[in-house]
Enzyme design. Structure first.
Site, PDB file in Angstrom:
ATOM      1  N   SER A  12       0.840  -1.200   0.000  1.00 60.92           N
ATOM      2  CA  SER A  12       0.000   0.000   0.000  1.00 60.92           C
ATOM      3  C   SER A  12       0.874   1.249   0.000  1.00 60.92           C
ATOM      4  CB  SER A  12      -0.911  -0.015   1.229  1.00 60.92           C
ATOM      5  OG  SER A  12      -1.574   1.220   1.321  1.00 60.92           O
ATOM      6  N   HIS A  37      -0.643  -1.662  -4.197  1.00 68.50           N
ATOM      7  CA  HIS A  37      -2.006  -1.394  -3.714  1.00 68.50           C
ATOM      8  C   HIS A  37      -2.247   0.116  -3.727  1.00 68.50           C
ATOM      9  CE1 HIS A  37      -5.631  -2.449  -1.421  1.00 68.50           C
ATOM     10  NE2 HIS A  37      -5.377  -1.405  -0.658  1.00 68.50           N
ATOM     11  N   ASP A  39      -4.672   3.030  -2.858  1.00 70.03           N
ATOM     12  CA  ASP A  39      -5.827   3.404  -2.040  1.00 70.03           C
ATOM     13  C   ASP A  39      -6.418   4.726  -2.514  1.00 70.03           C
ATOM     14  OD1 ASP A  39      -6.068   1.318  -0.026  1.00 70.03           O
ATOM     15  OD2 ASP A  39      -4.108   1.986   0.682  1.00 70.03           O
ATOM     16  N   MET A  41      -9.065   7.464  -2.150  1.00 68.34           N
ATOM     17  CA  MET A  41      -9.988   7.974  -1.117  1.00 68.34           C
ATOM     18  C   MET A  41     -10.534   9.325  -1.559  1.00 68.34           C
ATOM     19  SD  MET A  41      -7.877   7.030   2.314  1.00 68.34           S
ATOM     20  CE  MET A  41      -7.068   5.443   2.538  1.00 68.34           C
ATOM     21  N   HIS A  70      -7.856  -0.031  -5.024  1.00 76.02           N
ATOM     22  CA  HIS A  70      -8.859  -0.144  -3.958  1.00 76.02           C
ATOM     23  C   HIS A  70      -9.629   1.169  -3.902  1.00 76.02           C
ATOM     24  CE1 HIS A  70      -9.572  -0.619   0.687  1.00 76.02           C
ATOM     25  NE2 HIS A  70     -10.685  -0.662  -0.003  1.00 76.02           N
ATOM     26  N   MET A  72     -12.078   3.579  -2.437  1.00 70.90           N
ATOM     27  CA  MET A  72     -12.866   3.974  -1.265  1.00 70.90           C
ATOM     28  C   MET A  72     -13.545   5.283  -1.623  1.00 70.90           C
ATOM     29  SD  MET A  72     -10.038   2.864   1.521  1.00 70.90           S
ATOM     30  CE  MET A  72      -8.794   2.887   0.255  1.00 70.90           C
ATOM     31  N   MET A 141     -11.898  -5.849   5.000  1.00 74.35           N
ATOM     32  CA  MET A 141     -11.142  -4.786   5.678  1.00 74.35           C
ATOM     33  C   MET A 141     -10.935  -5.196   7.138  1.00 74.35           C
ATOM     34  SD  MET A 141     -10.340  -2.507   3.490  1.00 74.35           S
ATOM     35  CE  MET A 141      -9.554  -1.414   4.684  1.00 74.35           C
ATOM     36  N   ASP A 180      -6.941  -6.370   4.300  1.00 73.96           N
ATOM     37  CA  ASP A 180      -6.300  -5.054   4.235  1.00 73.96           C
ATOM     38  C   ASP A 180      -6.468  -4.309   5.554  1.00 73.96           C
ATOM     39  OD1 ASP A 180      -5.323  -2.580   3.505  1.00 73.96           O
ATOM     40  OD2 ASP A 180      -6.915  -2.129   2.051  1.00 73.96           O
TER      41      ASP A 180
HETATM   42  C1  DX5 Z   1      -6.863   1.727   4.744  1.00 70.56           C
HETATM   43  C2  DX5 Z   1      -6.209   1.328   3.438  1.00 70.56           C
HETATM   44  C3  DX5 Z   1      -5.105   0.345   3.624  1.00 70.56           C
HETATM   45  C4  DX5 Z   1      -3.907   0.882   4.374  1.00 70.56           C
HETATM   46  C5  DX5 Z   1      -2.987  -0.234   4.758  1.00 70.56           C
HETATM   47  O1  DX5 Z   1      -7.940   2.527   4.494  1.00 70.56           O
HETATM   48  O2  DX5 Z   1      -7.171   0.733   2.598  1.00 70.56           O
HETATM   49  O3  DX5 Z   1      -4.700  -0.181   2.376  1.00 70.56           O
HETATM   50  O4  DX5 Z   1      -3.194   1.812   3.626  1.00 70.56           O
HETATM   51  O5  DX5 Z   1      -1.968   0.256   5.587  1.00 70.56           O
HETATM   52  P1  DX5 Z   1      -1.522  -0.536   6.895  1.00 70.56           P
HETATM   53  O6  DX5 Z   1      -0.984  -1.854   6.438  1.00 70.56           O
HETATM   54  O7  DX5 Z   1      -0.499   0.343   7.514  1.00 70.56           O
HETATM   55  O8  DX5 Z   1      -2.754  -0.717   7.753  1.00 70.56           O
HETATM   56 ZN    ZN Z   2      -6.512  -0.462   0.861  1.00 71.08          ZN
END
Ligand code: DX5
Ligand code: ZN
Length: 224
Positions: A12, A37, A39, A41, A70, A72, A141, A180
């Site tokens: 990530s 990965h 993320d 957001m 991913h 979100m 999650m 995750d």
């Molecule tokens: C959380 C993200 C994760 C996060 C993982 O909202 O979807 O992918 O970045 O980071 P760690 O492994 O530090 O929890």
């Molecule tokens: Zn994620």
């Protein structure tokens, strides 16, 4: 030969400095880091804001490592085409983010990209049973999404087991389970034992700047 259930580690990138990722990613060993990965957001579905398809498309040019996107974001149906254009390994949407998860999953699949469906910690595993046949990956999650560096919630292990059992019972043999949030060297084995084979690692992967070593160690511990 790799099988579909070989352990994959998806790093990530938000757990590092996004402004220099284009050059830092060159040091990631593709034999260790299986997936990047991403993320996404939107500041609505989750309180945090990261990047969109433009950033993903640019990063893609700097690495041969396949992308694991991913989303979100609220209403992924409004912007899914832009993410499809970045040709990732997988695009995962959240069950909680849309009234039309099946339509979005089908759109992704139609373009030859793996389609993933994700559930937050407060969403029961059973919520996605009826639509798992439209997905190639189920993402459980293990933290409330929005931030890296949070602690792994043990209750997610039961949810992974329930989804694994449902997948086995229904013969969805190609379906992968991803986990995750808060995965580290101490808990990776329990996630794998529960049925996860795609493991997201943020903080634990970037710890001390030893990305390749950390990921290799995690893979050994997960396979042990
Ligand atoms: C959380 C993200 C994760 C996060 C993982 O909202 O979807 O992918 O970045 O980071 P760690 O492994 O530090 O929890
Ligand atoms: Zn994620």
């Amino acid at each position: 030969m790799k099988t579909s259930k070989d352990l994959l580690i998806s790093v990530s990138i938000i757990a590092s400095d996004l402004s220099v990722m284009g050059s830092s990613v060159a040091a990631f060993d593709p034999h260790a880091v299986d997936l990047l990965h991403m993320d996404v957001m939107d500041g609505h579905f989750v309180p945090n804001l990261t990047f969109g398809p433009g950033y993903i498309g640019n990063l893609r040019k700097n690495s041969s490592i396949p992308l694991d996107v991913h989303l979100m974001i609220e209403k992924p149906e409004d912007s899914i085409e832009k993410y499809i254009e970045t040709s990732p390994w997988c695009i995962t949407i959240h069950y909680e983010s849309t009234k039309f998860p099946v339509r979005v999953l089908e759109l992704i699949r139609k373009k030859g990209i793996r389609a993933g469906i994700s559930i937050n910690p407060s969403t029961p595993a059973e919520s996605i049973f009826d639509i798992l046949e439209y997905a190639d990956l189920a993402l459980v999650m293990s933290v409330d999404p929005g931030f890296f560096g949070q602690s792994f919630m043990d209750m997610s292990l039961k949810k992974i087991e329930k989804i694994r059992d449902f997948i086995e019972k229904n013969g969805y043999t190609g379906a992968l389970i991803q986990v995750d949030g808060g995965i580290n060297k101490d808990n990776i084995k329990s996630a794998v034992n529960a049925g996860a084979s795609v493991i997201v690692a943020g903080s634990s992967a970037f710890k001390d700047g030893r990305i390749n070593e950390n990921v290799k160690e995690m893979k050994i511990l997960g396979n042990r």
